[in-house]
Design a protein around this motif. Structure first.
Motif, PDB file in Angstrom:
ATOM      1  N   LEU A  60      46.095   7.678 -11.129  1.00  0.00           N
ATOM      2  CA  LEU A  60      45.798   6.854 -12.300  1.00  0.00           C
ATOM      3  C   LEU A  60      44.451   7.229 -12.917  1.00  0.00           C
ATOM      4  O   LEU A  60      44.175   6.881 -14.055  1.00  0.00           O
ATOM      5  CB  LEU A  60      45.816   5.369 -11.931  1.00  0.00           C
ATOM      6  N   ASN A  61      43.614   7.940 -12.153  1.00  0.00           N
ATOM      7  CA  ASN A  61      42.344   8.414 -12.693  1.00  0.00           C
ATOM      8  C   ASN A  61      42.368   9.923 -12.828  1.00  0.00           C
ATOM      9  O   ASN A  61      41.350  10.589 -12.636  1.00  0.00           O
ATOM     10  CB  ASN A  61      41.197   7.990 -11.781  1.00  0.00           C
ATOM     11  N   HIS A  62      43.528  10.445 -13.131  1.00  0.00           N
ATOM     12  CA  HIS A  62      43.735  11.877 -13.158  1.00  0.00           C
ATOM     13  C   HIS A  62      42.670  12.610 -13.989  1.00  0.00           C
ATOM     14  O   HIS A  62      42.428  12.261 -15.133  1.00  0.00           O
ATOM     15  CB  HIS A  62      45.119  12.172 -13.741  1.00  0.00           C
ATOM     16  N   GLY A  63      42.043  13.593 -13.364  1.00  0.00           N
ATOM     17  CA  GLY A  63      41.070  14.418 -14.073  1.00  0.00           C
ATOM     18  C   GLY A  63      39.674  13.850 -14.101  1.00  0.00           C
ATOM     19  O   GLY A  63      38.738  14.523 -14.516  1.00  0.00           O
ATOM     20  N   HIS A  64      39.509  12.595 -13.675  1.00  0.00           N
ATOM     21  CA  HIS A  64      38.175  12.008 -13.669  1.00  0.00           C
ATOM     22  C   HIS A  64      37.601  12.041 -12.254  1.00  0.00           C
ATOM     23  O   HIS A  64      38.279  12.430 -11.313  1.00  0.00           O
ATOM     24  CB  HIS A  64      38.222  10.584 -14.209  1.00  0.00           C
ATOM     25  N   TRP A  65      36.361  11.568 -12.112  1.00  0.00           N
ATOM     26  CA  TRP A  65      35.709  11.754 -10.814  1.00  0.00           C
ATOM     27  C   TRP A  65      36.407  11.073  -9.639  1.00  0.00           C
ATOM     28  O   TRP A  65      36.409  11.620  -8.534  1.00  0.00           O
ATOM     29  CB  TRP A  65      34.218  11.417 -10.868  1.00  0.00           C
TER      30      TRP A  65
ATOM     31  N   ARG B 164      47.730  13.554  -1.248  1.00  0.00           N
ATOM     32  CA  ARG B 164      48.134  14.615  -2.157  1.00  0.00           C
ATOM     33  C   ARG B 164      49.561  14.420  -2.649  1.00  0.00           C
ATOM     34  O   ARG B 164      49.846  14.502  -3.842  1.00  0.00           O
ATOM     35  CB  ARG B 164      48.053  15.967  -1.455  1.00  0.00           C
ATOM     36  N   LEU B 165      50.424  14.146  -1.684  1.00  0.00           N
ATOM     37  CA  LEU B 165      51.838  13.984  -2.030  1.00  0.00           C
ATOM     38  C   LEU B 165      52.010  12.846  -3.041  1.00  0.00           C
ATOM     39  O   LEU B 165      52.670  12.991  -4.070  1.00  0.00           O
ATOM     40  CB  LEU B 165      52.627  13.698  -0.746  1.00  0.00           C
ATOM     41  N   THR B 166      51.397  11.693  -2.735  1.00  0.00           N
ATOM     42  CA  THR B 166      51.527  10.535  -3.614  1.00  0.00           C
ATOM     43  C   THR B 166      50.963  10.838  -4.995  1.00  0.00           C
ATOM     44  O   THR B 166      51.589  10.565  -6.017  1.00  0.00           O
ATOM     45  CB  THR B 166      50.764   9.334  -3.022  1.00  0.00           C
ATOM     46  N   ARG B 167      49.765  11.430  -5.011  1.00  0.00           N
ATOM     47  CA  ARG B 167      49.132  11.712  -6.297  1.00  0.00           C
ATOM     48  C   ARG B 167      50.042  12.605  -7.144  1.00  0.00           C
ATOM     49  O   ARG B 167      50.288  12.323  -8.319  1.00  0.00           O
ATOM     50  CB  ARG B 167      47.796  12.413  -6.045  1.00  0.00           C
ATOM     51  N   ASN B 168      50.549  13.681  -6.541  1.00  0.00           N
ATOM     52  CA  ASN B 168      51.361  14.604  -7.317  1.00  0.00           C
ATOM     53  C   ASN B 168      52.659  13.952  -7.775  1.00  0.00           C
ATOM     54  O   ASN B 168      53.093  14.142  -8.906  1.00  0.00           O
ATOM     55  CB  ASN B 168      51.664  15.860  -6.494  1.00  0.00           C
ATOM     56  N   GLN B 169      53.263  13.154  -6.886  1.00  0.00           N
ATOM     57  CA  GLN B 169      54.499  12.465  -7.258  1.00  0.00           C
ATOM     58  C   GLN B 169      54.266  11.520  -8.428  1.00  0.00           C
ATOM     59  O   GLN B 169      55.029  11.486  -9.380  1.00  0.00           O
ATOM     60  CB  GLN B 169      55.020  11.653  -6.062  1.00  0.00           C
TER      61      GLN B 169
END
Lengths: 330, 351
Positions: free
Chosen positions: A138-143, A214-219
């Motif tokens: 949900l904070n993709h690309g931010h710190w 990692r898995l959750t984030r990518n999914q």
């Protein structure tokens, strides 16, 4: 669906037959005489031969395998012609002559330790891994995303024996925050149980948490870009509903497969963690049975742990069909 | 910038100088620049262009679906007297689905695979009003019937994968119209469908438009379907509008060379077989490195006719050439018409 389950169960039984046969053959091919191992150094040739006969190692391997199988269903008696026959009731997984105990009893003693170890670590990594993964997505690309991914990389790179030893060194030895691990049942002494288990849980959870983050984030990132998530927004649903009901529901479903298999794998015993923390679980039992060339025990553990994995596989598949209506089991 | 008292007689939707830009690592992607449009209530506007021309981004800007965290949106969008740009997220959310609804290109991926179609429709109802579950279901059922789903009482409990492509798009339409929106944006609604189903879906949209009095924006790359459904056409290229005209005018007297190229590349029944389809040479410009002058110049075969090389250095403006007919081109109007008539004559097989 019922037919599917029946077919899977039949397949499962067939697979277990093949597995035990393979273990049987492998261990007869190994160098070393199992009968020789049953008595000490000063062992006469007669004693060895007598033991060989008592254990049934003088029979052809096929007969040995048959007896093992029939023992599973009807039980068996070891050294029937001796004054003290050993009765092993069905389901008989065999008898360990090095430990002088039934294999089933040995496994039953070790299993709860492994169970608690696996369940505790599982809950820990599922909660932290998934929530941090969602947070990162949900904070993709931010710190926050970069921070979580960085932590994940570190956790991923640390071998469990290293984390385990470092934790023992600092937490137990240097700072004496916790007593040296000594396993007790949670029903006997819950406090000591927690004191013992917290470090092994952390060790097992670190690696898996890294993986699940990692898995959750990518999914989740992938599903957030799905057309149906855009549709949900276009309907005017609140962002919270869009994320939770539409994106997460679809994004987290594949995690069921991974989680089910990882848990099953762990239930078969965590060899390194159990050894480091001196936990008398299935992993530790498996290691010592191999070191002692204890064929009955090795076969028994193999059978039990592979059953757990195969059953978990089936459960995961059935669960998946319940969650995802597109999956048709036939 | 916003003026509270707007004149009573304004178009239903008016877009002024809309710009959408996405900063990326390679540079600023100007997906849409200087787009101005207006649509009267109950009319149909087709926005035509190839992939990357900015037509979908324009639609998403109207829907307020552009993520402000990753893009900057400038300009004004007035919907029925209300300025949408700069509206708080909550207000935009209340607007979406209730005032403006949208259907998409691929109905399979646009419906959530895990939920029954009926539940997805009632979810849209519940997003905008409190209503009992039973009443919502009855509404969904009625709407499914109206969009021509056979045996809707059975289909309402189906999952999307159990329906055909055409049925799915009908479900999407039912979901879009369930809250009686004033405007429907259809983003390539027939592209993923079979040709026979395409016609049915277009017909359904037009008939529902008449029935509900909805204003429609039809986004498409297919000029072939525009003639049947649209009152006006806006042609987009390189993130900007290059020509706007009433549909009949656009087909009969296109003036922008790009529009002409599009018309030459669609097969037509009334054309001589000997006339070959003429593709437009070259590729669309990169939205990061747009040409300095006219964005179509690198592919335009008439740009050398403009004196002083203006096409290479000066961005042309979108100017009226006739009532309701705007063209963005440096060529003099006379010459544009000549070129256009010449090309159309060849297409028609005349000499």
């Amino acid at each position: 669906m019922a037919a599917y389950v029946v077919r899977r169960l039949i397949l499962m039984v067939a697979l277990l037959f093949v597995l035990t046969a393979a273990v049987f053959v492998l261990f007869t091919l190994l160098p070393g005489d199992p009968a020789r191992l049953t008595c000490g150094k000063a062992c006469s040739a007669q004693t060895i031969e007598a033991n060989r006969h008592r254990l049934g190692y003088d029979q052809p391997i096929l007969t040995q395998y048959e007896e093992f199988l029939s023992g599973l269903f009807v039980g068996r008696t070891f050294s029937a012609d001796s004054p003290e026959p050993i009765v092993c009731n069905a389901p008989c997984l065999g008898y360990s002559f090095t430990r002088h105990e039934q294999v089933l009893t040995l496994i039953a003693k070790a299993a709860p330790t492994t169970f608690w170890l696996a369940i505790g670590a599982f809950i820990m990594w599922i909660i932290t891994g998934i929530s941090l993964g969602i947070f990162a997505a949900l904070n993709h690309g931010h710190w926050p995303d970069r921070l979580v991914m960085g932590i994940s990389l570190v956790g991923y790179s640390l071998p469990s024996f290293f984390i385990g030893l470092v934790l023992i060194f600092f937490v137990v030895i240097k700072w004496s925050w916790l007593p040296f691990p000594s396993y007790v049942s949670p029903f006997d002494n819950p406090f000591q149980f927690l004191q013992t288990m917290i470090l092994p849980w952390i060790v097992l959870a670190v690696l898996n948490t890294a993986f699940y983050m990692r898995l959750t984030r990518n999914q989740v990132l992938e599903t957030l870009n799905e057309d149906y998530v855009r549709t949900a927004r276009a309907k005017g649903l609140p962002e919270r509903t869009v994320v939770v009901k539409h994106a997460l529901r679809a994004g987290l479903t594949p995690l069921v497969t991974a989680a089910g298999m990882d848990l099953a794998y762990l239930l078969g015993g965590a060899i390194i963690t159990e050894s480091i923390f001196n936990l008398p679980g299935l992993g530790a039992l498996a290691v010592s049975s191999v070191l002692e060339s204890d064929l009955p025990l090795i076969t028994g553990i193999t059978l039990v742990t592979s059953t757990v994995i195969i059953v978990a596989n089936l459960v995961v598949d059935l669960l998946y069909a319940v969650i995802d209506p597109r999956v048709r089991l036939a | 910038m916003t003026t509270p008292g707007r004149p009573a007689e304004h178009p239903f939707l008016e877009i002024k100088d809309l710009g959408v830009a996405f900063p990326t690592e390679d540079g600023l992607v100007r997906a849409v620049e200087g787009v101005s449009l207006s649509i009267e209530r109950g009319r149909t506007l087709a926005i035509v262009g190839e992939s990357g021309s900015g037509k979908s981004v324009t639609a998403q800007a109207i829907m307020g679906l552009i993520d402000r965290k990753i893009a900057t949106v400038t300009g004004e969008i007035w919907l029925d007297g209300q300025e949408l740009i700069g509206l708080p997220a909550d207000d935009l959310q209340a607007l979406r689905g209730a005032q403006v609804a949208m259907i998409f290109q691929d109905p399979m991926s646009s419906l959530h695979p895990f939920y029954r179609v009926g539940d997805q429709i009632t979810e849209a109802i519940n997003a905008h009003r409190s209503i009992r579950a039973k009443a919502a279901r009855a509404m969904a059922l009625e709407m499914l019937r109206r969009v021509g789903i056979p045996a809707p009482e059975r289909r309402i409990d189906d999952y999307p994968h159990q329906l055909s492509g055409g049925m799915r798009q009908r479900v999407m339409i039912a979901m879009a119209l369930i809250n009686a929106p004033k405007m429907l944006i259809a983003d390539e609604p027939t592209t993923a469908l079979d040709v026979t189903v395409q016609a049915q879906i277009l017909e359904l949209i037009t008939s529902l438009q008449d029935e509900f009095g909805i204003t429609v924006i039809m986004i498409t790359h297919d000029l072939g379907i525009v003639a049947d459904v649209a009152d006006d056409v806006a042609v987009m290229y390189g993130g900007r509008i290059v020509e706007v005209a009433p549909t009949g005018v656009l087909y009969a007297q296109p003036e922008m060379p790009y529009t002409l190229g599009l018309l030459s590349s669609i097969p037509r029944m009334d054309r001589e077989l000997s006339v070959r389809l003429e593709p437009i040479p070259g590729n669309p410009p990169s939205p990061i490195h747009l040409p300095l002058g006219c964005v179509f110049q690198p592919r335009c075969m008439y740009s050398d006719r403009v004196a002083g090389g203006a096409c290479l250095s000066v961005r042309p403006d979108l100017l009226a050439t006739a009532a309701g007919h705007l063209v963005r081109c440096h060529l003099p109007a006379e010459e544009r018409r000549q070129i256009s008539q010449g090309v159309l004559n060849v297409l028609a097989g005349g000499s």
